[in-house]
Design a protein around this motif. Structure first.
Motif, PDB file in Angstrom:
ATOM      1  N   ILE A  58       0.828  -1.208   0.000  1.00 46.63           N
ATOM      2  CA  ILE A  58       0.000   0.000   0.000  1.00 46.63           C
ATOM      3  C   ILE A  58       0.863   1.259   0.000  1.00 46.63           C
ATOM      4  O   ILE A  58       0.602   2.192  -0.771  1.00 46.63           O
ATOM      5  N   ASN A  59       1.900   1.319   0.814  1.00 49.23           N
ATOM      6  CA  ASN A  59       2.776   2.494   0.810  1.00 49.23           C
ATOM      7  C   ASN A  59       3.513   2.641  -0.512  1.00 49.23           C
ATOM      8  O   ASN A  59       3.668   3.749  -1.024  1.00 49.23           O
ATOM      9  N   ASP A  60       3.978   1.525  -1.087  1.00 56.64           N
ATOM     10  CA  ASP A  60       4.668   1.568  -2.378  1.00 56.64           C
ATOM     11  C   ASP A  60       3.748   2.069  -3.486  1.00 56.64           C
ATOM     12  O   ASP A  60       4.208   2.687  -4.445  1.00 56.64           O
ATOM     13  N   ALA A  61       2.458   1.823  -3.355  1.00 56.18           N
ATOM     14  CA  ALA A  61       1.500   2.249  -4.386  1.00 56.18           C
ATOM     15  C   ALA A  61       1.454   3.767  -4.522  1.00 56.18           C
ATOM     16  O   ALA A  61       1.103   4.289  -5.584  1.00 56.18           O
ATOM     17  N   LYS A  62       1.837   4.480  -3.480  1.00 55.25           N
ATOM     18  CA  LYS A  62       1.845   5.948  -3.538  1.00 55.25           C
ATOM     19  C   LYS A  62       2.871   6.470  -4.527  1.00 55.25           C
ATOM     20  O   LYS A  62       2.783   7.606  -4.968  1.00 55.25           O
ATOM     21  N   GLU A  63       3.844   5.635  -4.895  1.00 55.83           N
ATOM     22  CA  GLU A  63       4.887   6.030  -5.845  1.00 55.83           C
ATOM     23  C   GLU A  63       4.442   5.849  -7.300  1.00 55.83           C
ATOM     24  O   GLU A  63       5.139   6.279  -8.211  1.00 55.83           O
ATOM     25  N   ILE A  64       3.311   5.199  -7.502  1.00 59.83           N
ATOM     26  CA  ILE A  64       2.798   4.930  -8.846  1.00 59.83           C
ATOM     27  C   ILE A  64       1.729   5.965  -9.182  1.00 59.83           C
ATOM     28  O   ILE A  64       0.839   6.222  -8.381  1.00 59.83           O
ATOM     29  N   SER A  65       1.806   6.539 -10.371  1.00 60.84           N
ATOM     30  CA  SER A  65       0.869   7.591 -10.802  1.00 60.84           C
ATOM     31  C   SER A  65      -0.447   7.005 -11.289  1.00 60.84           C
ATOM     32  O   SER A  65      -0.875   7.239 -12.423  1.00 60.84           O
ATOM     33  N   ALA A  66      -1.057   6.213 -10.431  1.00 60.82           N
ATOM     34  CA  ALA A  66      -2.315   5.551 -10.766  1.00 60.82           C
ATOM     35  C   ALA A  66      -3.228   5.601  -9.551  1.00 60.82           C
ATOM     36  O   ALA A  66      -2.769   5.828  -8.429  1.00 60.82           O
ATOM     37  N   THR A  67      -4.498   5.367  -9.780  1.00 62.10           N
ATOM     38  CA  THR A  67      -5.457   5.311  -8.682  1.00 62.10           C
ATOM     39  C   THR A  67      -5.232   4.022  -7.900  1.00 62.10           C
ATOM     40  O   THR A  67      -5.213   2.932  -8.475  1.00 62.10           O
ATOM     41  N   CYS A  68      -5.080   4.155  -6.598  1.00 62.37           N
ATOM     42  CA  CYS A  68      -4.869   3.002  -5.724  1.00 62.37           C
ATOM     43  C   CYS A  68      -6.229   2.518  -5.225  1.00 62.37           C
ATOM     44  O   CYS A  68      -6.902   3.218  -4.470  1.00 62.37           O
TER      45      CYS A  68
END
Length: 157
Positions: A58-68
């Motif tokens: 979940i924290n790593d997803a913040k680095e991706i420019s996509a909707t989590c």
């Protein structure tokens, strides 16, 4: 999954699975944000680009420019994840469990392989789910991946 899809306004969407287990970091492709930019430049808002991280991602997803996509700030359970995959327009993934789910659920998509194994060894390819295999994932550019998937995106557009 309807409640979650409504919450995130998911109609036509591409799911990315850019993560991998920490002990298998050689499976991770690092250029998802560049690929997202290429897709958005071509399709603007025709597709929403989403990630569905596991609990430890979940924290790593913040680095991706996509909707989590989460369920009350928690990772989706397996049933929700399979429904999210089933309703998607396209999947782009590292060699991960969700990539294998996507292939076996009959979704259209692409999985990225480096030298860690082959798509043939793990029986992931189908008529609609194909692999891009390279010796070194770090040398696989976002432009190369986009050139491999653009015709498929046009088919579903």
């Amino acid at each position: 999954i309807k409640k979650i899809k409504d919450e995130y306004k998911l109609d036509r969407y591409i799911v990315l699975f850019p993560f991998c287990s920490p002990q298998l970091s050689q499976k991770k492709w690092s250029y998802y944000n560049e690929l997202i930019n290429l897709i958005k430049n071509k399709y603007q808002d025709q597709y929403k680009i989403v990630v569905a991280p596991g609990p430890s991602e979940i924290n790593d997803a913040k680095e991706i420019s996509a909707t989590c996509v989460l369920d009350n700030d928690r990772a989706l359970d397996i049933s929700q994840l399979s429904s999210l995959i089933n309703d998607s327009s396209f999947i782009i993934a590292n060699d991960t469990g969700p990539a294998h789910m996507s292939a076996h659920l009959g979704q259209m998509g692409t999985v990225l392989f480096g030298r860690h194994t082959t798509a043939n060894k793990v029986s992931i390819e189908t008529d609609k789910f194909k692999a891009i295999s390279v010796e070194d994932l770090n040398s696989l550019s976002a432009e190369k991946v986009y050139s491999e998937i653009k015709d498929k995106l046009e088919l579903i557009n």
